[in-house]
Design an enzyme around this catalytic site. Structure first.
Site, mmCIF file in Angstrom:
data_model
loop_
_atom_site.group_PDB
_atom_site.id
_atom_site.type_symbol
_atom_site.label_atom_id
_atom_site.label_comp_id
_atom_site.label_asym_id
_atom_site.label_seq_id
_atom_site.Cartn_x
_atom_site.Cartn_y
_atom_site.Cartn_z
ATOM 1 N N ILE A 152 -2.443 -5.388 -3.406
ATOM 2 C CA ILE A 152 -2.619 -4.245 -2.499
ATOM 3 C C ILE A 152 -3.645 -3.262 -3.057
ATOM 4 C CG2 ILE A 152 -1.489 -2.213 -1.554
ATOM 5 C CD1 ILE A 152 -0.671 -4.490 -0.014
ATOM 6 N N TYR A 153 -3.572 -2.983 -4.351
ATOM 7 C CA TYR A 153 -4.582 -2.121 -4.977
ATOM 8 C C TYR A 153 -5.975 -2.678 -4.744
ATOM 9 C CZ TYR A 153 -7.537 -0.254 -8.706
ATOM 10 O OH TYR A 153 -8.570 0.307 -9.408
ATOM 11 N N GLY A 154 -6.133 -3.970 -4.917
ATOM 12 C CA GLY A 154 -7.430 -4.590 -4.684
ATOM 13 C C GLY A 154 -7.909 -4.392 -3.267
ATOM 14 N N THR A 156 -7.348 -1.827 -1.411
ATOM 15 C CA THR A 156 -7.894 -0.463 -1.288
ATOM 16 C C THR A 156 -9.292 -0.389 -1.882
ATOM 17 O OG1 THR A 156 -7.010 0.426 -3.399
ATOM 18 C CG2 THR A 156 -5.557 0.488 -1.469
#
Length: 236
Positions: A152-154, A156
């Site tokens: 999920i961070y990726g 963003t």
């Protein structure tokens, strides 16, 4: 170093520690005047004390996911220094989990900080940057170029990669430059949520700050758009 009222001015978000603090230090050493934002007053105060309370440093407590506070940070910078030449959208967070198995409670703040925050900074600062023909620096990530399972961070940071190019295509006609800095693994508080640093060689925050300062110092008319910086040994 003596700071002139004609010295260039930078606004760095998320500058209380890690990459942001290193960028602020490097820019101050290079003769810039620097405004630094962060959510933690104590951390910003500690940074100012660590740097020796330099005359060219302004610290601003604020949440860069709230447009009124972003506008306030830009206005405070202009009031204090009279101009704005560079903004560095560095504030970011990570939940270190996955889309299929993670805890959604942390995702909203991460998405707002990592994606909305940089867009709000561009919107709030663009008029001032047009006046100085300045530069927007967005701190992304290698994770914004390389897919990894459930990251999920990726996702963003893929959005930040797109934001950088979409912004460039609009503001370049106004003489404003846009640079995306995409670090690989860096030894910063980013990893605190995991409880330990990842294995292998890591870059330092100062090494990423060097890339930011290099981009900011390009000659007039030169627009360097994407800088991916990995430690030797990081394959992806």
């Amino acid at each position: 170093m003596s700071i002139s009222t004609d010295s260039p001015v930078a606004l760095v978000t998320g500058g209380g520690s890690g990459i942001g603090a290193a960028v602020a230090r490097r820019l101050l050493d290079g003769g810039h005047r620097v405004a630094v934002t962060g959510r933690g007053e104590a951390r910003l105060r500690g940074l100012a004390e660590e740097l020796g309370e330099p005359e060219g440093l302004l610290t601003i407590v604020g949440d860069m996911t709230e447009y009124a506070e972003v506008q306030g940070a830009v206005a405070a910078t202009l009031k204090e220094f009279g101009r704005l030449d560079t903004v560095v959208a560095n504030a970011g967070s990570a939940t270190h989990d996955t889309v299929a198995e993670g805890d959604p409670d942390g995702w909203r703040d991460m998405v707002l900080t990592n994606v909305l925050g940089p867009a709000l900074l561009v919107r709030a600062s663009i008029d001032a940057l047009r006046a100085t023909r300045g530069r927007i620096v967005l701190v992304g990530s290698v994770a914004g170029f390389v897919n990894t399972p459930g990251n999920i961070y990726g996702a963003t940071k893929w959005a930040v990669t797109g934001l950088a190019e979409n912004t460039r295509r609009q503001v370049t006609e106004w003489g404003v430059g846009v640079t995306l800095i995409a670090p690989g693994r860096v030894e910063t508080p980013f990893w605190d949520g995991l409880g330990s640093l990842p294995p292998g060689h890591l870059l330092t925050a100062d090494q990423i700050a060097d890339s930011v300062v290099w981009a900011v110092s390009r000659p007039e008319g030169v627009d360097v758009n994407t800088i991916v910086v990995r430690p030797i040994g990081q394959p992806n």
